[in-house]
Design an enzyme around this catalytic site. Structure first.
Site, short mmCIF file in Angstrom:
data_model
loop_
_atom_site.label_atom_id
_atom_site.label_comp_id
_atom_site.label_asym_id
_atom_site.label_seq_id
_atom_site.Cartn_x
_atom_site.Cartn_y
_atom_site.Cartn_z
N CYS A 402 59.62 22.34 -15.13
CA CYS A 402 59.08 21.72 -13.91
C CYS A 402 59.61 22.44 -12.67
O CYS A 402 59.14 23.52 -12.35
CB CYS A 402 59.37 20.23 -13.90
SG CYS A 402 58.22 19.32 -12.88
N HIS A 529 57.37 18.44 -18.90
CA HIS A 529 58.72 18.15 -19.41
C HIS A 529 58.69 17.98 -20.93
O HIS A 529 58.55 16.86 -21.41
CB HIS A 529 59.25 16.86 -18.78
CG HIS A 529 59.54 16.96 -17.33
ND1 HIS A 529 60.79 17.22 -16.84
CD2 HIS A 529 58.72 16.85 -16.26
CE1 HIS A 529 60.75 17.26 -15.52
NE2 HIS A 529 59.50 17.04 -15.14
N GLU A 531 61.01 17.95 -22.95
CA GLU A 531 62.17 17.25 -23.49
C GLU A 531 61.85 15.81 -23.90
O GLU A 531 62.49 15.24 -24.76
CB GLU A 531 63.34 17.27 -22.50
CG GLU A 531 63.16 16.46 -21.21
CD GLU A 531 62.53 17.26 -20.08
OE1 GLU A 531 61.78 18.22 -20.38
OE2 GLU A 531 62.75 16.93 -18.90
N1 GLN Z 1 60.11 18.60 -7.20
C1 GLN Z 1 59.13 19.26 -7.97
C2 GLN Z 1 57.77 18.60 -7.84
O1 GLN Z 1 57.67 17.49 -7.42
C3 GLN Z 1 59.54 19.33 -9.42
C4 GLN Z 1 59.59 18.00 -10.09
C5 GLN Z 1 60.37 17.99 -11.37
O2 GLN Z 1 61.11 18.92 -11.64
N2 GLN Z 1 60.25 16.92 -12.15
O3 GLN Z 1 56.77 19.21 -8.16
#
Ligand code: GLN
Length: 600
Positions: A402, A529, A531
């Protein structure tokens, strides 16, 4: 439907979630279908707005629910897919009751905690327990309900009262209570003290709930006399007092419960005696608990984050690394690197010392692989960019999640495309080259704020990429998202021409899902994500890729796999089972191949 309520006493942080999910594992090992509900007595409607530094990670579910991290424990231990309704909070209960009051559903009555809030809680639990969550389509037989907080807190009182009533609603033989408590050791002689547990059980009983099991956390096993004392003061038999002492790894907890006959006690309280006789934890013991302790060859992974004071903020990431290490036969050495420390002291707003800076770089340089996890806001991003650069230039395996993908793109734009001011508009609205931008999604299925949340399809541009091989996917994969910002599509062509491949995208092609760097041992990042979907026996493909690459096993592993066969764009649902079978077969073959190579 039968229910097991897990409560906690004395102090928080005793591992109630692990105990509750371990009881679930035991029941599952007895052939019982299990579901779970986590109750959080706070007023937040969900965990989405809470700081990871205060409350640990926000666990994201398939339906986009932002839940307490304990839901992750349940999904991992029991291999379930839960929904946002499996996490009940005071906020949700009141929201629902107040909405009904506004609609006039209470027909002019005074709306009160008892009976309206307590009825709502009971209805909610009953409704959610009757939902299939294990992919079989069959309804669960037992629902494990974990009540957050400690008994006696003002906040949890309406839930305790609702559950007291609930035992009568569902009837005798369908409800039992497990109370997790603490037996501290005081003084030089190391005496195990029972008084805190006595008091917390007394409180619980005064509220109308009688435990069938006392799970006592302690550093060492309880002595016989301590067990007997607890039994006599807490109105239970000695065999209902369980020792929950410290063990070498988390997967030992269900085994520790089994060794003390916890499944027999719970099953007999619920009229499931026949099931208790079937308990089989062989695979759990050999494939997880024993295997983890026997791993020898180390692999060193640097986790470069900014919520490092509370490691619960990266719980699922750490677990996914563990699952991958189990699959790749490596002992995990996790180096936690505070990203801000990577920046030279004195630069920007940095306040750390030269020693901290040197230590952070030493940890990063010693790592066989680098992982940059998700995060929000600008703090720490420059340090993460340095980490990504170190991995890209040094040929060190890198996996970005992300924010970790956005970081990889910013670093690439700055160093390779020469766009020195490239940045994300999340923290640098004036960047001359906004390579990461806010791209809100208007979705009919995912209402709510501006965050893009929950499971989404990611279409693969080609089967000739590490992603397709690791996932054994032909056209698409499905993972969970939680973000607002996206790689700016306007820069994609230039980056691709310079060697960064965007191999996974959404249906429109405008949102980048996965990137891979050409001519690098393993430089992969995902906007989602992975994970959250990693399981002890089903390591997440990218985490496995990172560990295999970091331990020099990736090529062997990939060459043991069949090339993904291309298929029509849309696979029919009926093909799914056959595909899975083929997939399991290939994975099995690949691992066998690995094992042979390891022996040589
Ligand atoms: N802050 C970034 C976004 O909002 C990444 C978010 C995250 O890593 N969950 O896109």
């Amino acid at each position: 439907m039968k229910y097991i309520l897990v409560t906690g006493g004395v102090v928080s942080g005793l591992g109630k979630g692990v105990t509750a999910s371990s009881i679930g594992v035991l029941l599952k090992a007895c052939g019982v279908r299990v579901t779970s509900i986590k109750i959080d007595p706070y007023l937040n409607v969900d965990a989405g707005t809470m700081s990871p530094l205060e409350h640990g990670e926000v666990f994201v579910l398939d339906d986009g629910g932002e839940a307490d991290l304990d839901l992750g424990n349940y999904e991992r231990f029991l291999d379930l897919s839960l929904s946002r309704d499996n996490n009940l909070t005071t906020g949700k209960v009141y929201q629902s009751v107040i909405e009904r009051e506004r609609r006039g559903d209470y027909l002019g009555k005074t709306v009160q905690v008892v009976p309206h809030i307590t009825n709502e809680i009971q209805d909610w639990i009953e409704r959610v327990a009757h939902v299939s969550v294990d992919g079989s389509g069959q309804l669960p037989e037992v629902c494990v309900i974990e009540l957050g907080g400690t008994v006696g807190d003002i906040e949890s009182m309406p839930f305790v009262e609702a559950l007291r009533q609930f035992q009568f609603r569902v009837g005798a033989g369908n409800f039992c209570v497990v109370h997790v408590s603490l037996v501290p050791v005081i003084g030089a002689v190391g005496e195990q003290k029972t008084k805190p547990t006595q008091h917390s059980v007394a409180t619980l009983r005064s509220l109308g709930l009688n435990p069938s099991l006392l799970a006592c956390r302690s550093s060492e096993p309880l002595g016989d006399s301590v067990r007997e004392k607890l039994a006599s003061f807490c109105h239970v038999r000695p065999e209902q007092v369980l020792t929950m002492h410290d063990v070498s790894n988390i997967w030992r907890v269900p085994l520790m419960l089994e060794a003390q006959g916890a499944h027999k006690t719970v099953c007999s309280a619920l009229g499931l005696e026949a099931a208790a006789a079937r308990a089989d934890l062989h695979r759990w013991r050999t494939g997880l608990a024993d295997k983890w302790d026997a791993l020898v060859t180390p692999v060193r992974i640097a986790l470069v984050g900014k919520y490092v004071e509370l490691m619960d903020a990266y719980l699922s990431v750490t677990k996914a690394l563990q699952h991958a290490c189990l699959a790749a036969n490596r002992r995990l050495q996790l180096e936690i690197v505070e990203s801000e420390h990577l920046v030279a002291p004195g630069e920007g707003e940095a306040t750390h010392s030269q020693d901290e800076h040197a230590a952070a770089w030493a940890a990063l340089r010693s790592a066989d692989g680098v992982l940059v996890p998700g995060g929000f806001g600008g703090r720490g991003t420059e340090g993460k960019i340095l980490a990504a650069r170190h991995a890209r230039e040094g040929g060190v395996p890198y996996f970005g999640i992300c924010l970790g993908m956005q970081i990889a793109v910013i670093e690439f734009a700055r160093s390779v495309l020469g766009l020195a001011g490239a940045n994300s508009t999340e923290w640098d609205a004036a960047s001359p080259d906004p390579v990461v931008v806010f791209m809100p999604e208007i979705s009919v299925t995912h209402k709510g704020g501006t965050m893009r949340l929950g499971a989404r399809r990611v279409l693969l541009e080609t089967s000739d990429c590490v992603t397709a091989k690791l996932y054994q996917a032909e056209r698409e994969i499905q993972e969970r998202y939680r973000h607002r910002y996206e790689i700016n599509p306007e820069y994609v062509e230039r980056m691709e021409a310079a060697g960064l491949r965007f191999v996974g995208r959404d249906e429109t092609g405008a949102r980048m899902g996965v990137l891979e760097l050409r001519d690098h041992p393993f430089y992969v990042a995902a906007q989602f994500h992975p994970e959250f979907k990693s399981r002890p026996f089903k390591a997440s493909p990218f985490f496995l890729g990172l560990i295999l690459a970091a331990s020099g096993q990736l090529n062997t592993f990939l060459s043991g796999r069949a090339t993904p066969v291309s298929s029509p764009v849309k696979r029919r649902a009926t093909d799914a089972a056959a595909h899975k079978q083929q997939l399991d077969g290939t994975i099995h073959a690949a691992f066998q191949n690995l094992a042979v190579q390891e022996k040589q």
